[in-house]
Design a protein around this motif. Structure first.
Motif, PDB file in Angstrom:
ATOM      1  N   SER A  27      -9.266  -1.924   4.030  1.00 29.24           N
ATOM      2  CA  SER A  27      -8.605  -1.283   5.163  1.00 29.24           C
ATOM      3  C   SER A  27      -9.417  -1.462   6.440  1.00 29.24           C
ATOM      4  N   GLY A  37       0.793  -1.213   0.000  1.00 30.97           N
ATOM      5  CA  GLY A  37       0.000   0.000   0.000  1.00 30.97           C
ATOM      6  C   GLY A  37       0.827   1.265   0.000  1.00 30.97           C
ATOM      7  N   ALA A  75      -2.078   8.381  -2.383  1.00 30.90           N
ATOM      8  CA  ALA A  75      -2.431   7.763  -3.665  1.00 30.90           C
ATOM      9  C   ALA A  75      -3.416   8.620  -4.447  1.00 30.90           C
ATOM     10  N   HIS A 100      -1.844   6.756   3.366  1.00 35.72           N
ATOM     11  CA  HIS A 100      -1.546   6.157   2.061  1.00 35.72           C
ATOM     12  C   HIS A 100      -2.692   6.406   1.081  1.00 35.72           C
ATOM     13  N   ILE A 101      -3.928   6.419   1.585  1.00 38.05           N
ATOM     14  CA  ILE A 101      -5.076   6.722   0.734  1.00 38.05           C
ATOM     15  C   ILE A 101      -4.948   8.144   0.192  1.00 38.05           C
ATOM     16  N   LEU A 114      -5.002  -0.211   1.341  1.00 41.92           N
ATOM     17  CA  LEU A 114      -4.568   1.180   1.462  1.00 41.92           C
ATOM     18  C   LEU A 114      -5.176   1.732   2.742  1.00 41.92           C
ATOM     19  N   ARG A 127      -8.845  -1.799  -2.549  1.00 49.40           N
ATOM     20  CA  ARG A 127      -7.783  -1.740  -1.525  1.00 49.40           C
ATOM     21  C   ARG A 127      -8.240  -0.890  -0.325  1.00 49.40           C
ATOM     22  N   ALA A 161       1.019   3.898  -3.190  1.00 47.14           N
ATOM     23  CA  ALA A 161       0.633   5.276  -2.898  1.00 47.14           C
ATOM     24  C   ALA A 161       1.710   6.252  -3.353  1.00 47.14           C
TER      25      ALA A 161
END
Length: 783
Positions: free
Chosen positions: A302, A228, A274, A270-271, A266, A298, A232
């Motif tokens: 989470s 992840g 990305a 990281h979300i 993710l 993804r 990202a």
């Protein structure tokens, strides 16, 4: 050690004094080692900058020639150094001279270390670009085969470098050649690092696209699974890349495949990382939609809640995504399911970013409204006062939202409260963007009027000079605003002052957009007439060449204006000149828009006649040229421009009299030809034209007639003398009844005006009885 700690900074102060008092020249190894030790030091601190200044003078005084390792280590040590201050730039200049004079040939690790050291620097500074050029020459002269660590570190270090600068593009060209010759297999960490470093690059530059193409081949050949964090980082590096370029789409495709293989979720930041990388991409491309789908999976995997702050920043990256696509809706749903109420209130910037990300979304999608509801709650809870940029970003993002929906109204209320406590004047671009975002709003709703009142204060406080686009955008956004509202009139006064103060004349797009936005404004109001005078001056001084769309839009916007006012006639005179000088030949829709906008004018006014004669000169001599090659019995589309033109001509001829004979005969011919065309076409496909509630009315009327044996014919979604009719009841004695089922949009001033003209024509000319059923909410009725 880090200069974040006071003890470290005190030590640096002592060391700086010792270095300054040293009379022994620095050797090559001393220079490399000294700089290498600074890798945790930030130039934000005075003690660090003082040491940089002293080292710069010592390096300049040295006659030593740097080794390859000295170049690599020296630059690697500068990785935390920003060049916003003079002392770091002095140090770079001194070191650049040493790099240029060195005859050393860089190895793979030296190249990676040297370029990694640029990661906190910006190519906006000349000293940075000069050093980059010196390093580029060394990279070009090197015979080393690049390792995967070198590629990852080197490109990661370029995260502050813009491809707008020639020196950066030169480095990319040299590095791409080295990368092509390399047989390396990038692992997940170095894929993420390499792409992350491209975040200030633009796909508009061929050097960037060439590098991307090479990296895509390396990534596609990789068998590694990507986590992840690394996916990202990789995506974040693409934030300046437009998916209009095939090289970018191929890279997106490769990354989507890697994301599909990976089962790593993710989470959290990281979300954000990305999705912020997608901000220059559009969901119109299949590769982007596939990537969006993979990311949504993804995110759904989470187990870490997404804080509202993270959601706001993530939404900013979706500004090119349209809610018309299923995969985009799935991504929005994944964010909604993960969001957790903020433990820390949203900042002003986060509010602006979050709403800006919705600029290609529409409120007819439930998940969009759900997210707006979350944001309304968070905005209300935030103590932040919006600045000029935050106001502009937030309002610009609303351009696809309709004030018919309760969730949108709640958001507007929350936003109005934030704007009302902000006294900052808007910039010229901010004025244009903020008002443009209101283009689907209506002053029928109190929440819209409150927002207008709030933002008017910020516009009135501004001394900004609007350019052509900003004038056009600001007025274009007012198309659903009625000047019957005091809030609108106050806004128009503020805008008139800003437009009048602007030194620019309107270009063609500005003329079309500005006047189109006035379609719900009435010349009965002095504020509207004052604005028309200001716009007339801008049009008169303009040398713009109008295209057909500009002409149609400009005149369409005058539909609530009366030529009894001199300001309206002066505007028509200015437009007539621009139309006469245009080389454009008008299309059916453009003529229809123009005539519809003029239906409130008097044919006895010279300026009205002048416009009509100019319009006629821009149309085909043979009216049949408007018509497509269609045979009898063909289906007429609901938005068929010839049907629209037919209605416009019909209404114009009914309401505007005493036009010049040449215009009158032209309009009569058009009405005959177009009416014949419409009558030979089948009605719309019922499934496409009738809402559920219209079908319900149709069914109930038919059932009622059967139960009582009443001899009537009931039809729906048909043309009635050229106008679309929801339900038509034809009685046995020939009488015709038209039942119109009016949803919320029929409450808008523009729609009301059209309905009035349509019904008046059908009653007076064809004897049709008309009943309108006003529905506040279709869903409640159906339930």
């Amino acid at each position: 050690m880090s200069s974040e700690h006071a003890e470290v900074r005190e030590l640096l102060r002592v060391i700086a004094d010792k270095v300054a008092s040293c009379v022994v020249p620095l050797g090559a190894q001393h220079i490399g080692n000294a700089l290498y030790g600074l890798q945790g030091m930030s130039s934000d601190y005075a003690e660090v900058r003082n040491l940089f200044s002293i080292l710069a003078s010592k390096i300049s005084a040295s006659s030593a020639s740097l080794s390859a390792q000295g170049i690599g280590n020296g630059l690697y040590g500068l990785q935390s150094m920003s060049c916003e201050y003079e002392e770091p730039r002095e140090l770079l200049s001194a070191f650049t001279a040493k790099v240029i004079s060195s005859g050393a040939q860089l190895e793979s690790q030296d190249i990676g270390n040297a370029l990694y050291g640029f990661k906190s620097m910006s190519s906006q500074h000349e000293e940075v670009r000069e050093l980059l050029s010196a390093v580029t020459a060394k990279v070009a002269a090197s015979t080393a085969v690049l390792s995967e660590q070198c590629v990852g570190n080197a490109l990661y270090g370029l995260q502050g470098m813009s491809s707008e600068h020639e020196e950066v593009c030169n480095l990319l060209t040299v590095f791409s050649a080295k990368l092509t010759d390399s047989k390396l297999n990038l692992n997940e960490m170095y894929i993420g690092s390499a792409l992350f470093g491209l975040q200030c690059m633009s796909g508009e530059h061929v050097e960037v696209r060439h590098l991307i193409a090479i990296l895509t081949r390396k990534i596609s050949a990789s068998t590694t699974s990507i986590g992840g964090r690394h996916i990202a980082n990789a995506l974040h590096g693409l934030r300046g890349m437009s998916s209009e370029h095939k090289e970018v789409r191929r890279l997106v495709f490769a990354l989507a495949n890697m994301a599909a293989i990976s089962r790593a979720p993710l989470e959290g930041r990281h979300i954000v990382t990305a999705l912020r990388g997608l901000k220059s991409m559009t969901s119109e491309h299949e590769e982007v939609r596939d990537l969006v789908y993979r990311l949504s999976l993804r995110i759904m995997d989470s187990r870490v809640p997404l804080h509202a702050q993270d959601m706001a920043n993530a939404l900013f990256g979706l500004q090119g995504m349209s809610s018309e696509w299923t995969h985009v809706l799935e991504l929005l749903y994944s964010l909604f399911k993960q969001v957790d109420p903020a433990t820390v209130p949203l900042s002003a910037q986060e509010i602006g970013y979050a709403l800006y990300g919705f600029r290609n979304m529409t409120s007819d999608k439930e998940i969009v409204r759900d997210l707006l509801n979350v944001l309304a709650i968070e905005i209300t809870a935030s103590p932040a006062s919006l600045g000029a940029q935050g106001i502009a970003n937030a309002m610009y993002g609303l351009q696809g939202m309709s004030s018919e929906y309760e969730d949108v109204k709640e958001l507007l209320t929350a936003l109005s409260a934030k704007i009302s406590i902000s006294s900052v004047p808007l910039t010229s671009r901010g004025i244009g963007n903020a008002l443009y975002g209101l283009k689907r709003m209506s002053t029928q709703h109190a929440e819209v009027r409150e927002l207008l009142s709030a933002v008017t204060a910020n516009i009135a406080a501004s001394s900004a000079l609007l350019n052509e686009q900003e004038i056009g955008n600001s007025l274009y956004g007012l198309q659903g605003m009625s000047s019957d509202c005091a809030e609108v009139r106050e806004l128009l006064s503020a805008l008139s002052a800003r437009i009048e103060a602007s030194p620019v004349s309107l270009d063609a797009q500005g003329i079309g957009n500005a006047l189109y936005g006035l379609q719900s404004m009435s010349s009965e109001h002095a504020e509207v007439r004052q604005l028309l005078s200001v716009l007339t001056a801008k049009i008169t001084s303009s040398s713009a060449v109008l295209e057909g769309q500009h002409i149609g839009n400009a005149l369409y916007g005058l539909q609530c204006m009366s030529s009894k006012y001199v300001e309206v006639r002066d505007l028509l005179s200015a437009l007539s000149t621009r139309i006469a000088e245009s080389p454009a030949m008008l299309k059916a829709q453009e003529v229809g828009n123009a005539l519809y906008g003029l239906r409130g004018m008097s044919g006895r006014d010279e300026d009205v006649c002048s416009v009509l004669i100019s319009l006629k000169s821009k149309c085909p001599a043979d009216v049949n040229e408007f018509l497509p090659a269609k045979g009898n019995g063909d289906t007429l589309q609901k938005n068929d421009e010839n049907a629209d033109l037919c209605r416009s001509v019909t209404l114009f001829r009914h309401f505007v009299t005493d036009v010049p004979s040449e215009v009158s005969s032209w309009l009569e011919e058009m009405e005959i030809v177009l009416s014949t065309y419409v009558s030979t076409c089948k009605p719309h496909d019922e499934e496409d034209t009738q809402s559920k509630i219209e079908k319900m009315f149709l069914t109930e009327i038919e059932a009622y007639a059967r139960r009582r044996s009443i001899d009537i014919k009931v039809s729906g979604g048909v043309f009635l003398h050229g106008f679309v009719a929801d339900v038509v009841v034809t009685c046995h004695d020939g009488r015709v009844v038209n039942i119109e089922v009016d949803g919320p949009k029929h409450m808008y001033p523009k729609a009301k005006a059209f309905d009035f003209a349509r019904d008046k024509y059908l009653r007076e000319v064809h004897g049709v009885s008309i009943f309108r059923v006003n529905l506040v909410n279709f869903d409640n009725i159906l339930t």
